[in-house]
Design a protein around this motif. Sequence first.
Motif, PDB file in Angstrom:
ATOM      1  N   ASP A 164       0.579  -1.710   0.182  1.00 38.97           N
ATOM      2  CA  ASP A 164       0.046  -0.067   0.356  1.00 38.97           C
ATOM      3  C   ASP A 164       0.802   1.107   0.288  1.00 38.97           C
ATOM      4  N   ALA A 165       2.053   1.310   0.723  1.00 42.13           N
ATOM      5  CA  ALA A 165       3.102   2.326   0.618  1.00 42.13           C
ATOM      6  C   ALA A 165       3.323   2.412  -0.271  1.00 42.13           C
ATOM      7  N   LEU A 166       3.965   1.666  -0.695  1.00 47.36           N
ATOM      8  CA  LEU A 166       4.635   1.315  -2.204  1.00 47.36           C
ATOM      9  C   LEU A 166       3.558   2.186  -3.861  1.00 47.36           C
ATOM     10  N   ALA A 167       2.668   1.916  -3.727  1.00 42.93           N
ATOM     11  CA  ALA A 167       0.936   2.005  -4.470  1.00 42.93           C
ATOM     12  C   ALA A 167       0.787   3.673  -4.196  1.00 42.93           C
ATOM     13  N   HIS A 168       0.345   3.538  -3.203  1.00 40.61           N
ATOM     14  CA  HIS A 168      -0.338   4.119  -2.423  1.00 40.61           C
ATOM     15  C   HIS A 168       0.407   5.988  -2.179  1.00 40.61           C
ATOM     16  N   ARG A 169       1.195   5.564  -1.216  1.00 37.54           N
ATOM     17  CA  ARG A 169       1.781   6.633  -0.006  1.00 37.54           C
ATOM     18  C   ARG A 169       3.250   7.178  -1.013  1.00 37.54           C
ATOM     19  N   ILE A 170       4.502   6.059   0.273  1.00 34.52           N
ATOM     20  CA  ILE A 170       5.522   6.456   0.086  1.00 34.52           C
ATOM     21  C   ILE A 170       6.389   5.080  -0.911  1.00 34.52           C
ATOM     22  N   PRO A 171       7.237   5.541  -2.217  1.00 31.81           N
ATOM     23  CA  PRO A 171       7.980   3.769  -2.276  1.00 31.81           C
ATOM     24  C   PRO A 171       8.489   3.892  -1.542  1.00 31.81           C
ATOM     25  N   LEU A 172       9.152   1.984  -1.740  1.00 31.98           N
ATOM     26  CA  LEU A 172       9.631   1.336  -1.537  1.00 31.98           C
ATOM     27  C   LEU A 172      11.537   2.036  -1.421  1.00 31.98           C
ATOM     28  N   TYR A 173      12.355   2.465  -0.276  1.00 28.79           N
ATOM     29  CA  TYR A 173      13.634   2.703  -1.109  1.00 28.79           C
ATOM     30  C   TYR A 173      14.662   1.681   0.132  1.00 28.79           C
ATOM     31  N   VAL A 174      15.641   1.407  -0.696  1.00 35.08           N
ATOM     32  CA  VAL A 174      17.119   0.691  -0.307  1.00 35.08           C
ATOM     33  C   VAL A 174      18.194   1.763  -0.094  1.00 35.08           C
ATOM     34  N   PRO A 175      18.488   2.173   1.117  1.00 34.27           N
ATOM     35  CA  PRO A 175      19.468   2.834   1.179  1.00 34.27           C
ATOM     36  C   PRO A 175      21.024   3.225   0.550  1.00 34.27           C
ATOM     37  N   PRO A 176      21.518   4.142   0.539  1.00 29.83           N
ATOM     38  CA  PRO A 176      22.855   4.060  -0.622  1.00 29.83           C
ATOM     39  C   PRO A 176      23.440   3.339   0.149  1.00 29.83           C
ATOM     40  N   ALA A 177      23.715   3.391   1.643  1.00 22.41           N
ATOM     41  CA  ALA A 177      24.941   2.954   2.784  1.00 22.41           C
ATOM     42  C   ALA A 177      24.605   3.399   3.469  1.00 22.41           C
ATOM     43  N   MET A 178      25.262   2.285   4.658  1.00 24.26           N
ATOM     44  CA  MET A 178      24.874   1.917   5.957  1.00 24.26           C
ATOM     45  C   MET A 178      26.144   2.590   7.074  1.00 24.26           C
ATOM     46  N   PHE A 179      26.440   3.942   7.851  1.00 19.61           N
ATOM     47  CA  PHE A 179      27.382   4.452   7.809  1.00 19.61           C
ATOM     48  C   PHE A 179      27.058   4.422   9.480  1.00 19.61           C
ATOM     49  N   THR A 180      28.806   3.979   9.769  1.00 20.04           N
ATOM     50  CA  THR A 180      29.040   4.206  11.163  1.00 20.04           C
ATOM     51  C   THR A 180      29.157   5.682  11.593  1.00 20.04           C
ATOM     52  N   ASP A 181      28.937   6.162  12.994  1.00 17.91           N
ATOM     53  CA  ASP A 181      29.093   7.595  13.233  1.00 17.91           C
ATOM     54  C   ASP A 181      30.658   8.428  12.916  1.00 17.91           C
ATOM     55  N   SER A 182      31.696   7.746  12.795  1.00 21.14           N
ATOM     56  CA  SER A 182      33.299   8.261  12.136  1.00 21.14           C
ATOM     57  C   SER A 182      32.690   8.155  11.139  1.00 21.14           C
ATOM     58  N   ASP A 183      32.373   6.928  10.219  1.00 22.70           N
ATOM     59  CA  ASP A 183      31.930   7.186   8.675  1.00 22.70           C
ATOM     60  C   ASP A 183      31.221   8.352   8.106  1.00 22.70           C
ATOM     61  N   ALA A 184      29.912   8.316   9.156  1.00 19.88           N
ATOM     62  CA  ALA A 184      28.722   9.461   9.196  1.00 19.88           C
ATOM     63  C   ALA A 184      29.594  10.938   9.245  1.00 19.88           C
ATOM     64  N   ASP A 185      30.400  11.227   9.804  1.00 26.47           N
ATOM     65  CA  ASP A 185      31.126  12.501  10.390  1.00 26.47           C
ATOM     66  C   ASP A 185      32.650  12.559   8.938  1.00 26.47           C
ATOM     67  N   LYS A 186      33.180  11.516   8.592  1.00 21.87           N
ATOM     68  CA  LYS A 186      34.289  11.444   7.839  1.00 21.87           C
ATOM     69  C   LYS A 186      33.004  11.872   6.185  1.00 21.87           C
ATOM     70  N   HIS A 187      32.089  11.317   6.345  1.00 16.93           N
ATOM     71  CA  HIS A 187      31.520  11.669   4.690  1.00 16.93           C
ATOM     72  C   HIS A 187      30.793  13.212   5.336  1.00 16.93           C
ATOM     73  N   ARG A 188      30.486  14.192   5.754  1.00 21.81           N
ATOM     74  CA  ARG A 188      29.925  14.751   6.169  1.00 21.81           C
ATOM     75  C   ARG A 188      31.421  16.068   6.318  1.00 21.81           C
ATOM     76  N   GLU A 189      32.347  15.883   6.238  1.00 21.42           N
ATOM     77  CA  GLU A 189      33.762  15.974   5.875  1.00 21.42           C
ATOM     78  C   GLU A 189      34.321  16.222   4.599  1.00 21.42           C
ATOM     79  N   LEU A 190      34.280  15.304   4.219  1.00 16.18           N
ATOM     80  CA  LEU A 190      34.272  15.493   2.685  1.00 16.18           C
ATOM     81  C   LEU A 190      33.394  16.104   1.783  1.00 16.18           C
TER      82      LEU A 190
END
Length: 281
Positions: A181-207
Amino acid sequence: ARADSRRQAAARGSASTLGLGGAVGYTAEQIRDIEDKFDEYRSGLIDLQFNLIREAEKDPNGLASEHLLHGAGRRIVVMRRALERIFEIFPLGVEKPLPLDLVSDVQINLHAFVVNLYGVFENFAWAFVHHHGLLESFGDRKKVSMFGKHLAKHLPRRITDFLEDEQMQKWRRDYLVNYRDALAHRIPLYVPPAMFTDSDADKHRELEKKRIEAWSAKDVKEAIRIHDEQMSLGSPSLVFLHSFADDGPSVPVYIHPQMLCDAVTVTSFAEVFLKNWRGLA
């Protein structure tokens, strides 16, 4: 017996959920198990294609056969191919996040799989209604549904037993209806591009700050280099979800195990349905 064992396997697989905190990967043992089930359950979808053809041939010109052959049959082909493509482009043991175009390809195939998964059950419902001439008594075409109360009173006991099984009800309620129902009528199914640890997230923001600076300085080569470094961070996201907020956030679900659970659920139900659908309650 085979349908019962498959249904039990599907019930165990339907709870394939996890939180999004931190990087997650399949273990070597899980990969072997998933690969074994992929071969078995993919074969089950192929067998179902041929079973639908054989069943439709018993009444080739009827509306019931139309829904078996050109409804459920076409959907099973799409589901089988979508399953194959996701396992091809998103290998179980991949260690780095997929390129964004491949993440989009995963989502495209996932959307096709889930929409047609739901539709197979509805095609079976329509086949039953047409075979037994029940449509006029329903009064409204919208009442025709494999999971609806109007059809339930006409279905043979073996079919309703399958549909009313506690784990089947949970799979339908918490997963199939919710995500379709979400896919057909509301918000489509989503696969996040990646999963980050806290350190990865900090590095990504810095870059990201540095990448913006490079673009501002018209240093295209440096901006591309930084982007490539960003893409190397984190782990592949093994889950999908739909809304982050709509009617409460959805629960992330493992992609590969859930698709296998769905495949075995539909083939198990089809096995019971095709053996009993020509009778009435």
